[in-house]
Design a protein around this motif. Sequence first.
Motif, PDB file in Angstrom:
ATOM      1  N   PHE A 104     -29.867 -47.526  50.758  1.00 47.27           N
ATOM      2  CA  PHE A 104     -30.941 -47.607  51.747  1.00 47.27           C
ATOM      3  C   PHE A 104     -31.419 -49.059  51.801  1.00 47.27           C
ATOM      4  CE2 PHE A 104     -35.486 -47.462  52.808  1.00 47.27           C
ATOM      5  CZ  PHE A 104     -35.457 -46.707  53.968  1.00 47.27           C
ATOM      6  N   PRO A 105     -31.872 -49.606  52.914  1.00 46.38           N
ATOM      7  CA  PRO A 105     -31.999 -48.999  54.242  1.00 46.38           C
ATOM      8  C   PRO A 105     -30.854 -49.368  55.185  1.00 46.38           C
ATOM      9  CG  PRO A 105     -33.294 -50.992  54.178  1.00 46.38           C
ATOM     10  CD  PRO A 105     -32.625 -50.874  52.827  1.00 46.38           C
ATOM     11  N   PHE A 106     -29.960 -50.295  54.751  1.00 47.64           N
ATOM     12  CA  PHE A 106     -28.832 -50.681  55.603  1.00 47.64           C
ATOM     13  C   PHE A 106     -27.538 -50.291  54.900  1.00 47.64           C
ATOM     14  CE2 PHE A 106     -32.204 -53.862  56.512  1.00 47.64           C
ATOM     15  CZ  PHE A 106     -32.516 -53.405  57.775  1.00 47.64           C
ATOM     16  N   PRO A 107     -26.975 -49.137  55.245  1.00 47.67           N
ATOM     17  CA  PRO A 107     -25.785 -48.620  54.552  1.00 47.67           C
ATOM     18  C   PRO A 107     -24.541 -49.429  54.863  1.00 47.67           C
ATOM     19  CG  PRO A 107     -26.297 -47.259  56.448  1.00 47.67           C
ATOM     20  CD  PRO A 107     -27.403 -48.258  56.341  1.00 47.67           C
ATOM     21  N   PHE A 108     -23.511 -49.208  54.054  1.00 44.70           N
ATOM     22  CA  PHE A 108     -22.310 -50.027  54.219  1.00 44.70           C
ATOM     23  C   PHE A 108     -20.995 -49.303  54.025  1.00 44.70           C
ATOM     24  CE2 PHE A 108     -24.221 -50.767  49.977  1.00 44.70           C
ATOM     25  CZ  PHE A 108     -23.290 -50.124  49.200  1.00 44.70           C
ATOM     26  N   ASP A 109     -21.014 -48.032  53.661  1.00 46.41           N
ATOM     27  CA  ASP A 109     -19.763 -47.343  53.381  1.00 46.41           C
ATOM     28  C   ASP A 109     -19.600 -46.122  54.280  1.00 46.41           C
ATOM     29  OD1 ASP A 109     -17.466 -46.290  52.403  1.00 46.41           O
ATOM     30  OD2 ASP A 109     -18.221 -45.804  50.415  1.00 46.41           O
ATOM     31  N   PRO A 110     -18.945 -46.267  55.440  1.00 50.44           N
ATOM     32  CA  PRO A 110     -18.785 -45.139  56.359  1.00 50.44           C
ATOM     33  C   PRO A 110     -17.879 -44.042  55.819  1.00 50.44           C
ATOM     34  CG  PRO A 110     -17.489 -47.012  57.094  1.00 50.44           C
ATOM     35  CD  PRO A 110     -18.340 -47.511  55.968  1.00 50.44           C
ATOM     36  N   ASP A 111     -17.221 -44.300  54.679  1.00 54.18           N
ATOM     37  CA  ASP A 111     -16.364 -43.277  54.078  1.00 54.18           C
ATOM     38  C   ASP A 111     -17.161 -42.258  53.276  1.00 54.18           C
ATOM     39  OD1 ASP A 111     -14.059 -44.402  55.148  1.00 54.18           O
ATOM     40  OD2 ASP A 111     -13.858 -45.783  53.453  1.00 54.18           O
ATOM     41  N   ASP A 112     -18.435 -42.533  53.043  1.00 52.31           N
ATOM     42  CA  ASP A 112     -19.268 -41.606  52.285  1.00 52.31           C
ATOM     43  C   ASP A 112     -20.578 -41.393  53.039  1.00 52.31           C
ATOM     44  OD1 ASP A 112     -20.577 -40.053  50.450  1.00 52.31           O
ATOM     45  OD2 ASP A 112     -20.019 -41.274  48.724  1.00 52.31           O
ATOM     46  N   ARG A 113     -20.565 -40.482  53.993  1.00 54.15           N
ATOM     47  CA  ARG A 113     -21.713 -40.256  54.867  1.00 54.15           C
ATOM     48  C   ARG A 113     -22.961 -39.826  54.106  1.00 54.15           C
ATOM     49  NH1 ARG A 113     -20.254 -39.371  60.309  1.00 54.15           N
ATOM     50  NH2 ARG A 113     -22.225 -38.264  60.553  1.00 54.15           N
ATOM     51  N   MET A 114     -22.774 -38.999  53.070  1.00 59.10           N
ATOM     52  CA  MET A 114     -23.906 -38.398  52.379  1.00 59.10           C
ATOM     53  C   MET A 114     -24.659 -39.382  51.488  1.00 59.10           C
ATOM     54  SD  MET A 114     -24.217 -35.375  53.492  1.00 59.10           S
ATOM     55  CE  MET A 114     -25.396 -34.752  52.291  1.00 59.10           C
ATOM     56  N   LYS A 115     -24.009 -40.475  51.091  1.00 61.42           N
ATOM     57  CA  LYS A 115     -24.654 -41.419  50.178  1.00 61.42           C
ATOM     58  C   LYS A 115     -25.325 -42.579  50.903  1.00 61.42           C
ATOM     59  CE  LYS A 115     -22.323 -40.835  45.744  1.00 61.42           C
ATOM     60  NZ  LYS A 115     -21.628 -41.535  44.645  1.00 61.42           N
ATOM     61  N   ASN A 116     -25.379 -42.505  52.206  1.00 61.57           N
ATOM     62  CA  ASN A 116     -25.942 -43.605  52.985  1.00 61.57           C
ATOM     63  C   ASN A 116     -27.133 -43.128  53.799  1.00 61.57           C
ATOM     64  OD1 ASN A 116     -23.940 -46.123  52.877  1.00 61.57           O
ATOM     65  ND2 ASN A 116     -22.740 -44.243  52.770  1.00 61.57           N
ATOM     66  N   VAL A 117     -28.236 -43.860  53.690  1.00 57.91           N
ATOM     67  CA  VAL A 117     -29.454 -43.544  54.428  1.00 57.91           C
ATOM     68  C   VAL A 117     -29.826 -44.767  55.251  1.00 57.91           C
ATOM     69  CG1 VAL A 117     -31.841 -42.789  54.292  1.00 57.91           C
ATOM     70  CG2 VAL A 117     -30.196 -42.038  52.545  1.00 57.91           C
ATOM     71  N   PHE A 118     -29.834 -44.616  56.572  1.00 58.52           N
ATOM     72  CA  PHE A 118     -30.092 -45.741  57.463  1.00 58.52           C
ATOM     73  C   PHE A 118     -31.541 -45.720  57.930  1.00 58.52           C
ATOM     74  CE2 PHE A 118     -29.731 -47.620  61.848  1.00 58.52           C
ATOM     75  CZ  PHE A 118     -29.549 -48.927  61.409  1.00 58.52           C
ATOM     76  N   TRP A 119     -32.123 -46.901  58.116  1.00 62.55           N
ATOM     77  CA  TRP A 119     -33.518 -47.033  58.523  1.00 62.55           C
ATOM     78  C   TRP A 119     -33.604 -47.582  59.940  1.00 62.55           C
ATOM     79  CZ3 TRP A 119     -36.798 -51.863  57.293  1.00 62.55           C
ATOM     80  CH2 TRP A 119     -38.114 -51.688  57.749  1.00 62.55           C
ATOM     81  N   ILE A 120     -34.350 -46.887  60.800  1.00 64.12           N
ATOM     82  CA  ILE A 120     -34.654 -47.397  62.138  1.00 64.12           C
ATOM     83  C   ILE A 120     -36.172 -47.573  62.207  1.00 64.12           C
ATOM     84  CG2 ILE A 120     -34.595 -46.979  64.619  1.00 64.12           C
ATOM     85  CD1 ILE A 120     -32.085 -45.372  64.265  1.00 64.12           C
ATOM     86  N   ILE A 148     -25.420 -43.726  63.977  1.00 62.05           N
ATOM     87  CA  ILE A 148     -25.572 -42.295  64.240  1.00 62.05           C
ATOM     88  C   ILE A 148     -24.242 -41.581  64.021  1.00 62.05           C
ATOM     89  CG2 ILE A 148     -25.956 -40.606  66.091  1.00 62.05           C
ATOM     90  CD1 ILE A 148     -28.039 -42.593  67.227  1.00 62.05           C
ATOM     91  N   GLU A 149     -23.179 -42.229  64.431  1.00 67.12           N
ATOM     92  CA  GLU A 149     -21.845 -41.655  64.284  1.00 67.12           C
ATOM     93  C   GLU A 149     -21.350 -41.686  62.835  1.00 67.12           C
ATOM     94  OE1 GLU A 149     -17.232 -42.665  65.655  1.00 67.12           O
ATOM     95  OE2 GLU A 149     -18.918 -43.709  66.569  1.00 67.12           O
ATOM     96  N   SER A 150     -21.731 -42.736  62.098  1.00 67.18           N
ATOM     97  CA  SER A 150     -21.149 -42.973  60.775  1.00 67.18           C
ATOM     98  C   SER A 150     -21.906 -42.327  59.620  1.00 67.18           C
ATOM     99  CB  SER A 150     -21.049 -44.483  60.508  1.00 67.18           C
ATOM    100  OG  SER A 150     -20.243 -45.119  61.478  1.00 67.18           O
ATOM    101  N   PHE A 151     -23.220 -42.102  59.770  1.00 69.13           N
ATOM    102  CA  PHE A 151     -24.021 -41.662  58.633  1.00 69.13           C
ATOM    103  C   PHE A 151     -24.846 -40.420  58.949  1.00 69.13           C
ATOM    104  CE2 PHE A 151     -23.647 -46.354  58.417  1.00 69.13           C
ATOM    105  CZ  PHE A 151     -22.750 -46.404  57.366  1.00 69.13           C
ATOM    106  N   ASP A 152     -25.096 -39.607  57.935  1.00 62.77           N
ATOM    107  CA  ASP A 152     -25.800 -38.343  58.134  1.00 62.77           C
ATOM    108  C   ASP A 152     -27.320 -38.483  58.137  1.00 62.77           C
ATOM    109  OD1 ASP A 152     -23.462 -36.976  58.344  1.00 62.77           O
ATOM    110  OD2 ASP A 152     -23.466 -36.181  56.311  1.00 62.77           O
TER     111      ASP A 152
END
Length: 236
Positions: A104-120, A148-152
Motif C-alpha cells: 500500500f498505497p501504490f502497488p507494483f505486482d499485478p501477478d498477485d492481485r490479493m496482496k496489493n491495495v491501491f489508494w485513490i 482497477i483491472e490489475s488489483f482487487d
Amino acid sequence: MARRTTVVLTFNYNDQWSGGNYYILNLISSLSLLPSAVQPNILLLSQAKESYQFVLQSSHYKRLTWIKTLLKRRPASGVKAKSREIIKAVARVAKGSSEYDFVFPFPFDPDDRMKNVFWIPDFQEKVHPQFFSQEEIEQRHQSHLKHIESFDHIVFSSRTVLEEFRRFFPTATNKTYVLNFAVSNPSDEVDVNSTLKKYNITGQFFYCPNQFWVHKNHKAVIEATSIIRVQTHLSR
C-alpha cells in the motif's frame, strides 16, 4: 502466537504534496495505538532515506524498516513495466524473513492481485477538469483503469471519493474501503499560550490550513463563516 503482519508501504516524500505526505505519516502513527502484540511490521519502500527519516522522526513507530527502491520514479504509474525491478528491491530485504502480507498505497505486482491495495485520494481531474490539461485527464483516467483491472483492493480517502468512483466506474467490481484522512497529535507538548501570543490571537479564531489552489474553493469557506457570523448575531 500468531504471525505478525508485514506491510510494504511505498512512499517518497514530496514537498509539492503535503497532504499525501501526512496521510501516510498519520496512518503509520496511528499504528502505535494498537496493542504491541498486533502492531504490524512496516517495510517503507522509498528512493531516499530522507523519506524514511521523515516518517520515523515524526511517528516514532518502532517496527519500521527502510527499503531502498531500485526505481528512479515512484511506482504509481507504468505498473506492469516496472514491477520486476521493484520486486527485486522488496526481495532483497524480505529474503530470509516472513513474506509481506500486502502492499500500500501504490502497488507494483499485478501477478498477485490479493496482496496489493491501491489508494485513490480524489478525482479532481474529473470533478474539476478545468484545472487540468486534456493530456493529464486522459493520463489519470488510463492509470485508474490499469489499477482497477490489475488489483482487487482500492482505498479511498473519503466516502465522497468512493461515491464518485462508483459513478465514474460503474462496472468496477473491486473491493473498496474508506480510510479517512486523520491527524495525529504531535508527541511533543505544545505551549498553547505562547503560540497564541506569537500570532497575536486574543479571541476566538477560525483556522483553514488548505493550500491556495483554486479548487480548494476558499470562497465557499469565507461565505460559510459569514453565514455563521450572521446566525450567531441573530441568535443572541
